[in-house]
Design a protein around this motif. Structure first.
Motif, short mmCIF file in Angstrom:
data_model
loop_
_atom_site.label_atom_id
_atom_site.label_comp_id
_atom_site.label_asym_id
_atom_site.label_seq_id
_atom_site.Cartn_x
_atom_site.Cartn_y
_atom_site.Cartn_z
N GLN A 97 -15.78 -0.48 12.94
CA GLN A 97 -14.78 0.58 13.05
C GLN A 97 -15.27 1.91 12.49
OE1 GLN A 97 -11.64 -0.11 14.77
NE2 GLN A 97 -13.23 -1.60 15.31
N VAL A 128 -11.02 3.18 7.60
CA VAL A 128 -11.01 2.16 8.65
C VAL A 128 -11.82 0.92 8.31
CG1 VAL A 128 -10.54 3.84 10.46
CG2 VAL A 128 -12.91 3.22 9.94
N ALA A 159 -13.77 10.10 7.58
CA ALA A 159 -13.18 9.37 8.71
C ALA A 159 -13.50 7.88 8.65
CB ALA A 159 -13.66 9.96 10.02
N CYS A 160 -14.63 7.52 8.10
CA CYS A 160 -15.08 6.12 8.08
C CYS A 160 -14.41 5.27 7.00
CB CYS A 160 -16.59 6.06 7.91
SG CYS A 160 -17.20 6.85 6.40
N ALA A 180 -15.24 5.64 14.30
CA ALA A 180 -14.51 6.77 13.69
C ALA A 180 -15.40 7.94 13.33
CB ALA A 180 -13.78 6.29 12.44
#
Length: 81
Positions: free
Chosen positions: A49, A18, A14-15, A53
């Motif tokens: 971000q 972003v 997820a990281c 996330a």
């Protein structure tokens, strides 16, 4: 100060997408943040971000890379011209 992904990482990815500096990559077991590329999103966003996330809440301050906001902005400028 750069960020660090600790051992609570679930490698969900997820990281990585972003990150405006492409500082996050997949390591052998968990994801890794390159402290030479991490600006904590200074210059791009109001807050990191990747931390927003991350569902595992495993992104923390890196204890070995202490930088001011000005230094982070300079690093961002050097990365993005």
């Amino acid at each position: 100060m750069a960020l660090l992904i600790n051992d609570d990482c679930t490698a969900c990815d997820a990281c990585r997408p972003v990150c405006p500096n492409e500082a996050i990559t997949a390591g052998d077991i968990i994801f890794v943040i390159d402290p030479l590329r991490c600006t904590e999103c200074v210059g791009a966003e109001d807050e990191p971000q990747c931390k927003l996330a991350c569902p595992a809440d495993c992104i923390v301050q890196h204890p070995d890379f202490v930088e001011t906001q000005e230094e982070l902005l300079e690093k961002y400028t050097q990365l993005h011209g």
